[in-house]
Structure formats: C-alpha cells, structure tokens
Design a protein around this motif. Structure first.
Motif, mmCIF file in Angstrom:
data_model
loop_
_atom_site.group_PDB
_atom_site.id
_atom_site.type_symbol
_atom_site.label_atom_id
_atom_site.label_comp_id
_atom_site.label_asym_id
_atom_site.label_seq_id
_atom_site.Cartn_x
_atom_site.Cartn_y
_atom_site.Cartn_z
ATOM 1 N N VAL A 108 0.837 -1.381 0.024
ATOM 2 C CA VAL A 108 0.120 0.143 0.120
ATOM 3 C C VAL A 108 0.945 1.125 -0.291
ATOM 4 O O VAL A 108 1.069 2.416 -0.450
ATOM 5 C CB VAL A 108 -1.245 -0.236 1.506
ATOM 6 N N GLN A 109 1.960 0.844 0.693
ATOM 7 C CA GLN A 109 2.899 2.451 1.093
ATOM 8 C C GLN A 109 3.347 2.607 -0.293
ATOM 9 O O GLN A 109 4.197 3.445 -0.533
ATOM 10 C CB GLN A 109 3.608 2.487 2.104
ATOM 11 N N ASN A 110 4.263 1.657 -0.712
ATOM 12 C CA ASN A 110 5.578 1.803 -1.737
ATOM 13 C C ASN A 110 5.093 1.685 -3.025
ATOM 14 O O ASN A 110 5.886 2.006 -4.028
ATOM 15 C CB ASN A 110 6.646 0.431 -1.186
ATOM 16 N N THR A 111 4.169 0.002 -3.091
ATOM 17 C CA THR A 111 3.681 0.217 -4.686
ATOM 18 C C THR A 111 2.764 -0.353 -4.887
ATOM 19 O O THR A 111 1.523 -1.212 -4.937
ATOM 20 C CB THR A 111 4.153 -1.562 -4.751
ATOM 21 N N PRO A 112 1.877 1.068 -4.616
ATOM 22 C CA PRO A 112 -0.392 0.854 -4.101
ATOM 23 C C PRO A 112 -0.618 0.426 -5.238
ATOM 24 O O PRO A 112 -1.891 0.000 -6.462
ATOM 25 C CB PRO A 112 -0.117 2.466 -3.693
#
Length: 228
Positions: A108-112
């Motif tokens: 979710v945070q790095n490759t949403p």
C-alpha cells in the motif's frame, strides 16, 4: 477552461477512532468534523459553482450541507458512485494501527498500483473510476466551477493523475479532512491552483479568471479577485 474543486469529507467518527471506515454505512462526522463543515461553508463563501458531485458515503454530503443550505440558488447535485471510498474489503472497519502490521501494508505504501485489498478492489481500479468521475464533471455544460466531494485516497489518485505521477507515488500527496484542492483545466491539461488547504477562504480563487497565461517566473497572483 473549467475549475474542479476537490473536497475531502470532514473529520469522521471513524477518523476519531483510528478505524478504516471504507464503505461501511452510518459513518458520520465527528463533533470536530461538524465544526470543520461549518468552517468550510465560510471558506467557500460566494463561490460560483455550477455542479456538485458527491460520493454516496453519508459523511461527504454532511460536509457540504452547511454551504448548500446558504445558497439561494442551489447548484445541480448528483451522487456519483465513482467518487465512493475505496472498497477495502476485509480491511474495512479495522484499526489502522493493526493494519499497519499486515504484510500487505508495505505494498500500500510503496507500490500501491499493485495493491488489491482482500475481498475488495485494487487501488489502480479505484483511480480509473475516479478519473471517470472527473471526466464526467468536466463534460458538464454551463459556467462555474464543479465541486467533487470524496475521500482521501480517491482525491490523491486524481491529483496524481493530473500531475502525470505514477500511482506508486501517490502516497507523497497529503489530503486532510475538509481540505480543498483546486484544479484549473484547459482542455485535457490542468494546473493545480491549491492543494490540501484547510484554512483559506477560497472563493476568490474559484471565481477568478483564466490562469492560462505564460507563467514565466511563476504566476501573477490574484488582484482584487481577478487574475491579471
């Protein structure tokens, strides 16, 4: 040339509890959110608005109700399912502190763009429907700006796409409760006039003329409510 005013719903009871509300029914504004909604009405002031499109979540309508109640002539208002909150599926209703420990949190945070919520939808699919909602708003006839009332991730995805950012970078954008973001469109191109503002009176920006002059050195600013 058309201005799009993106408004995130005000602080909700789920925000207060640190819960991922998602599409759960009955999630209303908190006491803080009700105050934010009344402040928003003053901030929007005498904004010339032709159309309003709102997420079906109750907290979104609640956010704009105080401003709408002050209008002698109400703009066209339509509920738009494509502006709805992300379908977080099995994550809905859970504490954010707990979800942050889930192995999918890093996605979710790095490759949403690669995130599909269990039993829910993907963030890329959410962005696609959000942009459909934006396109419909831009296609509406009439003068005046258009207001879209939605949710943090939905608005972030619209801003990211407008800026030409990959969805994987949309977490760099912050959209606070009751914040106003203003996009100025010239055909398919757009400029951001305001981003994530929770304090300013914005009717001068909304009612001002074209911002599409050559911007060497920046912009000329607003003078007596007009862009000169």
């Amino acid at each position: 040339m058309t201005k799009i005013v993106l408004i995130r719903h005000a602080h909700s009871v789920a925000n207060h509890k640190g819960i991922l509300a998602g599409r759960a029914p009955g999630v209303l504004l908190s006491a803080k959110g009700e105050e934010e909604a009344h402040n928003l009405a003053q901030r929007l002031g005498a904004s010339a608005i032709s159309h309003i499109r709102i997420s079906p979540m109750e907290r979104c309508a609640q956010t704009l109700d105080p401003w709408i109640a002050c209008q002698k002539r109400r703009p066209s208002i339509e509920i738009d399912e494509d502006l709805s909150e992300v379908d977080y599926g099995a994550w809905e209703g859970k504490k954010l502190a707990l979800l942050s420990k889930n192995k999918l949190w890093k996605i979710v945070q790095n490759t949403p763009s690669q995130m599909y919520f269990p039993e829910g939808e993907g963030l890329a699919a959410m962005q696609a429907r959000a942009m459909h909602a934006l396109s419909r708003a831009l296609a509406l006839k009439g003068t005046g700006a258009r207001i879209l009332v939605s949710h943090g991730d939905v608005i972030k995805s619209i801003v990211a796409s407008t800026l030409g950012m990959h969805l994987d970078h949309f977490q760099k954008i912050v959209i606070d409760p009751a914040s106003v973001t203003i996009l100025d469109f010239n055909g398919n191109d757009a400029r951001i006039l305001l981003l994530n503002d929770s304090r300013a009176v914005v009717d001068e920006i909304i009612n001002s003329g074209s911002h599409w002059k050559t911007l060497l050195g920046g912009g000329a600013g607003l003078i007596k409510g007009k862009n000169k």
